[in-house]
Design an enzyme around this catalytic site. Structure first.
Site, PDB file in Angstrom:
ATOM      1  N   GLU A 193      11.545 -24.108   5.423  1.00 53.29           N
ATOM      2  CA  GLU A 193      12.889 -24.385   4.898  1.00 53.29           C
ATOM      3  C   GLU A 193      13.904 -23.753   5.834  1.00 53.29           C
ATOM      4  O   GLU A 193      13.691 -22.656   6.355  1.00 53.29           O
ATOM      5  CB  GLU A 193      13.091 -23.803   3.497  1.00 53.29           C
ATOM      6  CG  GLU A 193      12.306 -24.501   2.416  1.00 53.29           C
ATOM      7  CD  GLU A 193      12.588 -23.963   1.018  1.00 53.29           C
ATOM      8  OE1 GLU A 193      13.737 -23.558   0.740  1.00 53.29           O
ATOM      9  OE2 GLU A 193      11.646 -23.950   0.210  1.00 53.29           O
ATOM     10  N   GLU A 224       8.152 -18.434  -2.014  1.00 52.26           N
ATOM     11  CA  GLU A 224       9.199 -17.410  -2.072  1.00 52.26           C
ATOM     12  C   GLU A 224       9.043 -16.350  -3.152  1.00 52.26           C
ATOM     13  O   GLU A 224       9.912 -16.188  -4.016  1.00 52.26           O
ATOM     14  CB  GLU A 224      10.567 -18.082  -2.209  1.00 52.26           C
ATOM     15  CG  GLU A 224      10.930 -18.905  -0.989  1.00 52.26           C
ATOM     16  CD  GLU A 224      12.402 -19.281  -0.936  1.00 52.26           C
ATOM     17  OE1 GLU A 224      13.088 -19.170  -1.968  1.00 52.26           O
ATOM     18  OE2 GLU A 224      12.863 -19.675   0.133  1.00 52.26           O
TER      19      GLU A 224
HETATM   20  C1  BG6 Z   1      14.872 -21.740  -1.369  1.00 52.21           C
HETATM   21  C2  BG6 Z   1      13.988 -22.498  -2.312  1.00 52.21           C
HETATM   22  O1  BG6 Z   1      15.074 -20.493  -1.916  1.00 52.21           O
HETATM   23  O2  BG6 Z   1      16.159 -22.166  -1.173  1.00 52.21           O
HETATM   24  C3  BG6 Z   1      14.427 -23.911  -2.608  1.00 52.21           C
HETATM   25  O3  BG6 Z   1      12.657 -22.494  -1.883  1.00 52.21           O
HETATM   26  C4  BG6 Z   1      15.924 -23.933  -2.760  1.00 52.21           C
HETATM   27  O4  BG6 Z   1      13.756 -24.349  -3.745  1.00 52.21           O
HETATM   28  C5  BG6 Z   1      16.558 -23.488  -1.451  1.00 52.21           C
HETATM   29  O5  BG6 Z   1      16.441 -25.162  -3.157  1.00 52.21           O
HETATM   30  C6  BG6 Z   1      18.068 -23.498  -1.463  1.00 52.21           C
HETATM   31  O6  BG6 Z   1      18.542 -22.732  -2.530  1.00 52.21           O
HETATM   32  P1  BG6 Z   1      19.542 -23.352  -3.602  1.00 52.21           P
HETATM   33  O7  BG6 Z   1      19.697 -22.296  -4.626  1.00 52.21           O
HETATM   34  O8  BG6 Z   1      20.775 -23.659  -2.866  1.00 52.21           O
HETATM   35  O9  BG6 Z   1      18.867 -24.559  -4.126  1.00 52.21           O
END
Ligand code: BG6
Length: 478
Positions: free
Chosen positions: A378, A165
């Site tokens: 993700e 990211e």
């Molecule tokens: C993504 C990241 O941006 O979102 C993860 O790659 C992250 O590391 C996920 O955990 C969710 O975001 P957050 O801030 O809710 O943990």
């Protein structure tokens, strides 16, 4: 409806510092995330990365649970400072041994590893040495680390993702990188860091192509398609500008080896453009990507922001409370665009727009522009889950979110988009990058709170059983 291909990879994702814990154990030294999260524990009460989900000690149990769900893949990252506590130099035998054991455990169950080389956790030693990603020397040190890891696992790991990211690192740079206070107002450095990451990414792509037989490599990009707030031409153009600076600016590097003209022009006019040295773009072109790993959570919305608005440049805000509407602001680039809330979409408690159509739109759009295979590394819903006195977690909201996104992938595939894998975030509950452990994403509940790690016991949520059926039916039984 089109079926998922027989060899479609179903699994889920995590990252090292968010699940492993054992932050200073067995020779591992601190990463910048250990430092950043220690501070946010002190200031905001969010858990530190010290124990996280204690995956370091529970990895066998965790892999067994993944196998029980039917995973055919698992996307995780390697902690650079576990392998090289000082960033370079002597390898930490116990550190690399952990990943040998983890990968072997996965392979025993027939789970294909998708390895991410870097997920926000720079060795702190390299920050102390030359301020980490702020300095070009990082590229050579990243190469040293990546070469070692790729060589180590080249016969066991086929799919590699490089840097997690970059787009989100630019937006939330003090969360994802340690940035000294006195530099935090120098926004050009966001793009300089990103340029160093482009060089590191390209270097890792070349290494995979050179060292791994049949190896495939790409970046994992945090991606949100951008809609115009209205059909007014100036809003539509603002959305295009936002797309160019927030999305194309990365995709064009990975797939065309160029910086997007419109975005670069805007950055140059505002003294934000990175310094690019002779030879850099050649390296970037040589380090081509085979696929794009997409991290998709939400779509975004933009509107026009005239230069004369009197507004200043600012970057994305964050919701720290988990109360809808408490986001601290939107990215603004006067004369280019301003991000805003989409009035047509519901959001999570942390103000992330819930939009399965956005995933379909993103897939279609990216595939048409670049014609490369895609995978989801993700996708998920952060929520306040509740453990009932009977030891259950009824997360119907998560099931519904994931179901709608799987359907969206199917629709995109029906239109010809090639998709290889679906790895929602996250396999198990973990430390959120911005909101501690109370914001949960996993199929597996980890019994801990922000201030009490308890025993981190694993509990299967309702979504665990739902996903098991989805995988068993290869995406038919949703
Ligand atoms: C993504 C990241 O941006 O979102 C993860 O790659 C992250 O590391 C996920 O955990 C969710 O975001 P957050 O801030 O809710 O943990």
């Amino acid at each position: 409806m089109k079926q998922f291909p027989k060899n479609f990879l179903w699994g889920a994702a995590t990252s090292a510092y968010q699940v492993e814990g054992a932050a200073l154990l067995d020779g591992k030294k601190a990463s910048q995330q250990d430092v950043i999260n220690e501070k946010s524990f002190e200031e905001k009460g969010f858990a530190s990365a010290e124990i996280a989900s204690d995956h370091y000690h529970h990895y066998k149990e965790d892999v067994a649970l993944m196998a029980e769900m039917g995973f055919s893949t698992y996307r995780f990252s390697i902690s650079w400072s576990r392998v090289f506590p000082d960033g370079v130099g002597e390898v930490n035998e116990k550190g690399i041994e952990f990943y040998r054991k983890l990968i072997d455990e996965l392979l025993t169950y027939g789970i294909e590893p998708i390895v991410t080389l870097y997920h926000y956790d720079l060795p702190w030693a390299l920050f102390e040495k030359y301020q980490g990603w702020l300095d070009r020397r990082i590229v050579a040190d990243f190469e040293y680390y990546a070469k070692f890891v790729i060589n180590e696992f080249k016969d066991k790991v086929k799919y590699w993702t490089t840097i997690n990211e970059q787009s989100i690192i630019v937006q939330y740079w003090t969360q994802k990188c340690y940035i000294p206070k006195e530099l935090q107002s120098q926004n050009q450095l966001r793009y300089q860091i990103n340029h160093h990451m482009n060089l590191a990414h390209a270097t890792a792509c070349k290494l995979v192509h050179d060292l791994v037989p049949d190896g495939l490599v790409g970046a994992a990009l945090g991606y949100a398609p951008i809609y115009p707030l209205t059909s007014k031409p100036e809003d539509v153009l603002a959305a295009l500008n936002a797309h160019d600076l927030r999305n194309a600016f990365y995709l064009d590097i990975y797939f065309k080896g160029i910086y997007t003209e419109s975005a670069m022009t805007y950055l140059q006019e505002n003294h934000l453009a990175p310094i690019v040295e002779p030879g850099d773009m050649d390296l970037i072109r040589e380090g081509y990507s085979d696929f794009l790993a997409l991290n998709y959570y939400a779509s975004e919305c933009a509107k026009a922001c005239p230069k004369e608005s009197g507004k200043a440049i600012r970057y994305s805000g964050v919701n720290l409370s988990g109360k809808k509407g408490e986001i601290s602001g939107f990215e603004t680039h006067p004369g280019f665009y301003e991000m805003c809330k989409n009035p047509h979409l519901d959001t999570t408690d942390w103000d992330w727009a819930i939009d399965p159509f956005g995933l379909e739109y993103a897939f279609r759009d990216i595939y048409t522009r670049y014609n490369k295979p895609l995978m989801i590394t993700e996708n998920g819903l952060g929520a306040f889950d509740e453990l009932t006195p009977e030891g259950k977690v009824h997360d119907e909201y998560r099931i519904s979110y994931l179901r709608d996104h799987v359907k969206a992938i199917k629709r995109a595939m029906e239109k010809g988009v090639e998709v290889w894998a679906y790895c929602p975030w996250s396999a198990l509950d973990l430390l959120s990058t911005s909101n501690g452990v109370k914001k949960r994403y996993g199929f597996i509940y980890v019994d801990r709170t922000d201030d009490d790690p308890k025993d981190c016991a694993r509990i299967k949520k309702d979504s665990f059983y739902w996903y098991q059926k989805v995988i068993q039916s290869n995406g038919e039984n949703l």
